[in-house]
Design a protein around this motif. Structure first.
Motif, PDB file in Angstrom:
ATOM      1  N   VAL A   1       0.803  -1.215   0.080  1.00 15.55           N
ATOM      2  CA  VAL A   1       0.013  -0.016   0.101  1.00 15.55           C
ATOM      3  C   VAL A   1       0.839   1.110   0.066  1.00 15.55           C
ATOM      4  O   VAL A   1       0.575   2.429  -0.717  1.00 15.55           O
ATOM      5  N   GLN A   2       2.213   1.173   0.787  1.00 13.92           N
ATOM      6  CA  GLN A   2       2.924   2.266   0.587  1.00 13.92           C
ATOM      7  C   GLN A   2       3.351   2.719  -0.807  1.00 13.92           C
ATOM      8  O   GLN A   2       3.366   3.655  -0.997  1.00 13.92           O
ATOM      9  N   LEU A   3       3.609   1.722  -1.589  1.00 10.92           N
ATOM     10  CA  LEU A   3       4.365   1.933  -2.903  1.00 10.92           C
ATOM     11  C   LEU A   3       3.146   2.368  -3.863  1.00 10.92           C
ATOM     12  O   LEU A   3       3.123   3.559  -4.405  1.00 10.92           O
TER      13      LEU A   3
ATOM     14  N   LEU B   1      -5.185 -10.057  -1.808  1.00 10.31           N
ATOM     15  CA  LEU B   1      -5.732  -9.259  -0.779  1.00 10.31           C
ATOM     16  C   LEU B   1      -5.314  -7.756  -0.948  1.00 10.31           C
ATOM     17  O   LEU B   1      -4.113  -7.675  -1.111  1.00 10.31           O
ATOM     18  N   LEU B   2      -6.159  -7.097  -1.052  1.00 13.61           N
ATOM     19  CA  LEU B   2      -5.955  -5.468  -1.353  1.00 13.61           C
ATOM     20  C   LEU B   2      -5.706  -4.733  -0.071  1.00 13.61           C
ATOM     21  O   LEU B   2      -6.859  -4.877   0.589  1.00 13.61           O
ATOM     22  N   PRO B   3      -4.655  -4.181   0.295  1.00  9.57           N
ATOM     23  CA  PRO B   3      -4.595  -3.270   1.709  1.00  9.57           C
ATOM     24  C   PRO B   3      -5.147  -2.069   1.276  1.00  9.57           C
ATOM     25  O   PRO B   3      -4.965  -1.384   0.145  1.00  9.57           O
ATOM     26  N   VAL B   4      -5.844  -1.310   2.247  1.00 10.75           N
ATOM     27  CA  VAL B   4      -6.384  -0.136   2.268  1.00 10.75           C
ATOM     28  C   VAL B   4      -6.342   0.641   3.599  1.00 10.75           C
ATOM     29  O   VAL B   4      -6.007   0.000   4.665  1.00 10.75           O
ATOM     30  N   GLU B   5      -6.184   1.900   3.431  1.00  6.86           N
ATOM     31  CA  GLU B   5      -5.915   2.860   4.647  1.00  6.86           C
ATOM     32  C   GLU B   5      -7.214   3.621   5.034  1.00  6.86           C
ATOM     33  O   GLU B   5      -7.580   4.271   4.172  1.00  6.86           O
ATOM     34  N   PHE B   6      -7.733   3.105   6.278  1.00  9.65           N
ATOM     35  CA  PHE B   6      -8.949   4.048   6.604  1.00  9.65           C
ATOM     36  C   PHE B   6      -8.314   5.238   7.334  1.00  9.65           C
ATOM     37  O   PHE B   6      -8.963   6.424   7.413  1.00  9.65           O
ATOM     38  N   SER B   7      -7.214   5.218   8.251  1.00 11.51           N
ATOM     39  CA  SER B   7      -6.774   6.227   8.828  1.00 11.51           C
ATOM     40  C   SER B   7      -5.369   6.153   8.872  1.00 11.51           C
ATOM     41  O   SER B   7      -4.763   5.132   8.643  1.00 11.51           O
ATOM     42  N   ARG B   8      -4.601   7.039   9.410  1.00  9.94           N
ATOM     43  CA  ARG B   8      -2.975   7.151   9.663  1.00  9.94           C
ATOM     44  C   ARG B   8      -2.833   7.796  11.240  1.00  9.94           C
ATOM     45  O   ARG B   8      -3.485   8.360  11.559  1.00  9.94           O
TER      46      ARG B   8
END
Ligand code: SF4
Length: 599
Positions: A26-28, A256-263
């Motif tokens: 997810v970072q890249l 599996l797809l990573p996603v960010e809801f928050s930081r």
């Protein structure tokens, strides 16, 4: 780099083993899409961990990736051949006996070396003006090794390191120690990476805070503002999918797809935790934005599996998110980390929205220990959470932190007692305490009887001695009450092993180990026991009613109000009896019936 030509500035981004192979970075993907939105630069993402996973097999790779140390040991052997004896030992002690039998450490190290060279040949890095390594859990030594190879072959190609494992003094010491690194990005990556690319492209002479470089360089006086994460573009996983086809032409799997809801973390208080050193401001996306992102990614990559990378889901937005997702006729499944304070309705809502697996911050089964950890919850909350997950069919993963400094004998005994109550629920992993750089304990050593910080025994096996003195490591050990704690926690360690075994050997794992069926006038409770025959308890009349009145943590006074005909003595006697049979749990005037309904 020839800035006078019309060549478009090109950036390579790289994520090394031991990232989970069936998951893009997810970072890249976030950095790539941000730079593509803001500039005309060419940005390509590389996932060399796919090639390594294809090389060693998708059965063995996850074990090494999740072991915490085995993967770093393999790359330490490449970076520091003189440490091979130590690293082989660490590798063998970090994997299962069956994998040990199948793998020859030296052969595997040689194969990984060849695979890295192959990747380097194929990547054609001469096309790029900069390469950035994203470094999280277990990726430090692989990245240092690959950066060394890159520097040798392309001495003029600037190399930057960023990610959670390069925060603060850790990043600064990496730059000092390793000549292959030219820049460190400390903190949120997007704007800093953009500025650094513009700097390398001769479009600016000024850097921003959080970009650490070797040579003195002008930095802007104003600190960088945290980004509004609702405005970020969706992550771009295209390169990962292309590489997956190359690495696994015959063997398809659904990533599996990573996603960010928050930081960051909305709680951000746990005394042992250093997961938020990278983030300075807690931010979260709106549920609407998150839904759009999930729907778009799902359609684009034809995947239904998502993993939230958040340290803890934002509770209110997540409530709306899962409620809305539940209304859609799409069979999503999600993994998320949440705090152990969730209520029944919240978990039910999450489950109906597709949350099938959660990692819960349990950490302790002693309320005073939880206070020392600043978890903000009690043993009752933790046990209720474990029961709730069993009831809702949510797979729960959680840790019990062992050897925590300043643990008293009373807290150990409380933990041992309480372990008997949680036997029916999914076992916790034993996680030995380590001193995390930047954690509240790290900053207040004296409060935890810590006299000094010393290198962790396992990092000693990975790095040469000179590094122990010169570098700030993300994980350390300490001088204080460590040996006392190791001794004290031994019985807990044994009980956790027995708990795991009990669940491993259970015949019907789909059936809860402690369940009840209601006959309206009576209740039958079925209780599986380790190494003994299953028990059946029958509760009739008022006993049944009282048991059913405490299916969630309930105040004793509320039960009294519900059943005024029962004297307080009789009520307490009944509850004590239920607790002695481990059918109920009580703490500080609250009670909880532990059996879950069997449908
Ligand atoms: S352990 Fe989890 S809940 Fe606690 S501060 Fe760290 S990220 Fe937040």
């Amino acid at each position: 780099m020839d800035s006078s030509s019309n060549k478009v500035f090109a950036l390579a981004l790289c994520s090394m083993p031991w990232a989970i192979f069936n998951r893009p970075s997810v970072q890249l993907a976030s950095l790539q899409s941000y730079l593509q939105q803001k500039t005309a630069y060419r940005v390509d993402s590389f996932h060399p961990y796919l090639g390594i996973a294809a090389l060693i097999g998708t059965d063995v790779y996850p074990e090494i990736a999740l072991s915490g140390w085995a993967g770093e040991a393999l790359f330490s052997a490449l970076l520091y051949p003189e440490k091979k004896k130590d690293t082989a030992k660490l590798f063998h002690s970090s994997i299962s006996a069956s994998t040990r039998k199948r793998i020859n450490f030296n052969t595997l190290v040689d194969e990984i070396e060849q695979q890295c060279q192959c990747w380097l040949n194929a990547a054609r890095l001469e096309q790029y003006d900069c390469i950035g390594f994203s470094i999280c859990f277990n990726q430090l030594l692989p990245s240092l090794y690959m950066a060394k190879l890159v520097k040798k072959r392309h001495p003029n190609l600037p190399i930057l390191f960023g990610g959670s494992s390069c925060s603060g003094e850790v990043g600064e010491s990496l730059l000092k120690e390793y000549k292959q690194i030219d820049y460190i990005i400390d903190g949120e990556g997007e704007e800093r990476l953009l500025t650094l690319c513009r700097f390398l492209d001769n479009k600016t002479a000024t850097l921003v805070d959080g970009i650490i470089c070797r040579r003195p360089t002008t930095h802007a006086k104003q600190p960088l503002e945290p980004l509004e994460i609702n405005d970020l573009p969706f992550p771009d996983y295209s390169d990962y999918f292309k590489e997956t086809q190359q690495a696994f032409p015959l063997h398809t799997f659904i990533p599996l797809l990573p996603v960010e809801f928050s930081r960051g973390c909305w709680w951000n208080k746990c005394t042992f935790c250093n997961l938020n050193v990278q983030w300075h401001n807690y931010r979260y996306k709106s549920s609407d934005r998150m839904i759009h992102e999930i729907m778009a990614l799902s359609q684009k990559y034809e995947s239904l599996h998502f993993t939230f990378t958040d340290n803890a889901l934002p509770p209110r937005e997540a409530d709306q998110f899962f409620a809305e997702i539940a209304k859609k006729a799409v069979d999503f499944d999600f993994f998320a980390e949440i705090r152990g304070t969730s209520k029944v309705d919240r978990l039910k809502n999450y489950r109906s929205g597709g949350l099938t697996t959660i990692q819960v911050g349990i950490e302790a089964l002693s309320t005073s220990l939880l206070k020392k950890m600043a978890k903000g919850n009690s043993t009752m909350d933790n046990i209720a959470m474990m029961k709730l997950c069993t009831e809702q069919g949510i797979k729960m993963e959680g840790n019990l932190i062992l050897d925590f400094p300043t643990t008293s004998m009373a807290e150990i005994n409380e933990t041992i007692d309480n372990l008997a109550y949680v036997q029916p629920f999914a076992p916790l992993e034993a996680a030995t305490f380590f001193l995390g750089y930047g954690s509240p304990i790290y900053k207040n050593l004296q409060d935890y009887s810590i006299r000094s910080i010393v290198p962790h025994a396992k990092t000693k096996m990975l790095f040469p001695k000179k590094c122990h003195n010169s570098m700030t490591m993300l994980i350390s050990s300490y001088r204080g009450d460590k040996s006392i704690q190791q001794q004290r926690w031994k019985p807990v360690r044994k009980l956790i092993a027995a708990w795991l075994l009990f669940h491993k050997n259970r015949e019907n794992k789909s059936r809860p180990a402690l369940s009840y069926r209601d006959g309206q006038q009576f209740l039958i409770i079925r209780q599986e026991q380790a190494g003994k025959a299953t028990l059946h308890h029958r509760l009739r009349g008022l006993s049944r009613k009282i048991y059913l009145a405490a299916l969630i943590p309930t105040k004793l006074s509320s039960i009294q109000d519900l059943f005024p005909q029962v004297s307080i003595n009789a009520l307490e006697q009944f509850i004590d009896e239920m607790c002695s049979k481990r059918l109920m749990f009580q703490e500080s005037g609250r009670i909880l019936s532990l059996a879950v309904q069997q449908h």
